[in-house]
Every structure is written in structure tokens, then in C-alpha cells.
Design a protein around this motif. Structure first.
Motif, mmCIF file in Angstrom:
data_model
loop_
_atom_site.group_PDB
_atom_site.id
_atom_site.type_symbol
_atom_site.label_atom_id
_atom_site.label_comp_id
_atom_site.label_asym_id
_atom_site.label_seq_id
_atom_site.Cartn_x
_atom_site.Cartn_y
_atom_site.Cartn_z
ATOM 1 N N HIS A 13 0.854 -1.188 0.000
ATOM 2 C CA HIS A 13 0.000 0.000 0.000
ATOM 3 C C HIS A 13 0.893 1.241 0.000
ATOM 4 C CE1 HIS A 13 -2.840 3.044 1.398
ATOM 5 N NE2 HIS A 13 -3.798 2.222 1.012
ATOM 6 N N MET A 15 1.029 3.915 1.557
ATOM 7 C CA MET A 15 1.435 4.456 2.856
ATOM 8 C C MET A 15 2.675 3.769 3.412
ATOM 9 S SD MET A 15 -1.914 5.453 5.086
ATOM 10 C CE MET A 15 -2.525 3.787 5.162
ATOM 11 N N THR A 49 3.790 9.682 7.402
ATOM 12 C CA THR A 49 3.310 8.984 6.205
ATOM 13 C C THR A 49 2.336 7.837 6.496
ATOM 14 O OG1 THR A 49 5.158 7.390 6.119
ATOM 15 C CG2 THR A 49 5.486 9.524 5.036
ATOM 16 N N ILE A 50 2.170 7.497 7.782
ATOM 17 C CA ILE A 50 1.226 6.424 8.105
ATOM 18 C C ILE A 50 0.173 6.881 9.114
ATOM 19 C CG2 ILE A 50 0.941 4.108 9.071
ATOM 20 C CD1 ILE A 50 3.645 3.357 7.978
ATOM 21 N N PRO A 53 -1.902 10.172 7.974
ATOM 22 C CA PRO A 53 -2.829 9.836 6.872
ATOM 23 C C PRO A 53 -3.955 8.895 7.286
ATOM 24 C CG PRO A 53 -0.570 9.803 6.079
ATOM 25 C CD PRO A 53 -0.499 9.971 7.557
ATOM 26 N N ILE A 54 -3.658 7.885 8.111
ATOM 27 C CA ILE A 54 -4.705 6.968 8.568
ATOM 28 C C ILE A 54 -5.750 7.731 9.378
ATOM 29 C CG2 ILE A 54 -5.205 5.101 10.189
ATOM 30 C CD1 ILE A 54 -2.732 3.673 9.200
ATOM 31 N N ASN A 84 -1.268 14.807 1.817
ATOM 32 C CA ASN A 84 -0.033 14.045 1.666
ATOM 33 C C ASN A 84 1.086 14.912 1.099
ATOM 34 O OD1 ASN A 84 1.329 11.417 1.800
ATOM 35 N ND2 ASN A 84 1.430 11.585 -0.420
#
Length: 201
Positions: A13, A15, A49-50, A53-54, A84
Motif C-alpha cells: 500500500h 502508505m 506517512t502512516i 494519513p490513517i 499528503n
């Protein structure tokens, strides 16, 4: 077979691509970096980045602005891509700066360029595959890093070329994209990375 292919869409994915890039860099580089430096960078990468965004995805889902983390609808991509781009800008200006780790700086600079291009393609009603953007960019980074260090990573390069094909097949199998969107994602991921190789090879 479909379940097997679907795993590539989740394991690779977009991410997670940043984490893979950083881990591969620290694993392959011949430059010395302390464990504390690796830990600090990994924490920043995971947050920017994880985790963020989540959190945004779930917030958008509660507002009915997103169906799932895979963002199937083209109209639902604008906010996540815009956010992002901001997060990647923060990353390369505040954390992974060019004077600290130039290889990763240019990888994430390319990722920022790819994100902006993917965002702009929305207005042309083209849903470029973000999965292909991520995995193709990572593959070019590995090829570039192999050239940069003059090391033989042929098996690693071959593996990621295969993985790129499997991710594309996975997205087709899941009916998430058509071939045009996969090609667009591949080009959007590859071209910025290739263009930036000149600055760090």
C-alpha cells in the motif's frame, strides 16, 4: 489466486512505501548511521506517512467523504493527496534534508512531485494508480541506489520489478483500476525519480 494477488495491494500500500524506502536505504548504505538516527527517522516517517494519513482517512470516512483506505472514487482523492503533499513537504524541509541524507531527500522530493502530478490528473478525470506510483518510484530508487553505490543488487532489483508487476496485476484483479490508470501511475511514479537521479548519482 485472487486472494494471493490481493495481498500485494495491502502489503505494498502506498502508505508503507516510505517505510520500505528508509529501511532499504539503511540496510544497503555503506555510510555510517547510528541506531538513534535510524530510530528518529523511522518515527518521523511513521508519523508523517502512516499515522497522520490513517487518522485523516478515518476522519473523512466518518464524514462520508471516503469509502475506504483504498480511495476507490476519484472525487475522494483530492483531500488525501493534498494533505499528503503537505506532509511530504514538511518531511523534506524539516526532517530528511538534502545535506543530511541526499539519497532519501531526492526520493521524497520525487514522491512529492508524483503526489502533485497525481492530484493534478484528478482534474483531467484520470485516476492514476497510487499503488503503481509508490511501487514504481521505490523500484527506481533501488536501481538508482545500486548505481550510486556501485553495488550489485541485481536480485533485489529483479525482485522489485516482479513485485511491480504483481501489484499491477493485483489492482487489475481487484478491479480497482484499468490498464490506462496503471500505466499513468507507473509513469507518474517513475519519471520524477528518474529526473532527480542526476542530482544524487
Amino acid at each position: 489466486m485472487k486472494k494471493f494477488l490481493a495481498t500485494f495491494s495491502y502489503v505494498f500500500h502506498p502508505m508503507f512505501i516510505s517505510v520500505y524506502a528508509v529501511l532499504l536505504y539503511f540496510f544497503l548504505t555503506d555510510r555510517y548511521h547510528s541506531y538513534q538516527e535510524l530510530f528518529l527517522i523511522m518515527v518521523q516517517i511513521i508519523i508523517l506517512t502512516i499515522l497522520i494519513p490513517i487518522s485523516i482517512f478515518y476522519f473523512l470516512m466518518t464524514l462520508g467523504k471516503a469509502d475506504s483506505i483504498m480511495i476507490k472514487q476519484i472525487s475522494q482523492r483530492k483531500i488525501p493527496l493534498f494533505v499528503n503533499a503537505i506532509l511530504l513537504y514538511i518531511l523534506i524541509t524539516q526532517s530528511i534534508r538534502v545535506e543530511i541524507i541526499p539519497e532519501l531527500y531526492y526520493f521524497f522530493f520525487g514522491a512529492l512531485a508524483s503526489t502533485i502530478l497525481t492530484f493534478l490528473l484528478i482534474f483531467a478525470n484520470l485516476k492514476a494508480s497510487i499503488h503503481m506510483v509508490g511501487i514504481s518510484a521505490l523500484t527506481v530508487f533501488i536501481i538508482g541506489f545500486s548505481l550510486h553505490t556501485q553495488s550489485n543488487h541485481i536480485y533485489l532489483v529483479a525482485s522489485f520489478l516482479l513485485i511491480t508487476g504483481l501489484v499491477a496485476t493485483s489492482r487489475l484483479s481487484m478491479k480497482a483500476h484499468d490498464s490506462k490508470e496503471l500505466i499513468a501511475g507507473f509513469l507518474v511514479g517513475v519519471l520524477p525519480q528518474i529526473s532527480l537521479l542526476y542530482f544524487w548519482l
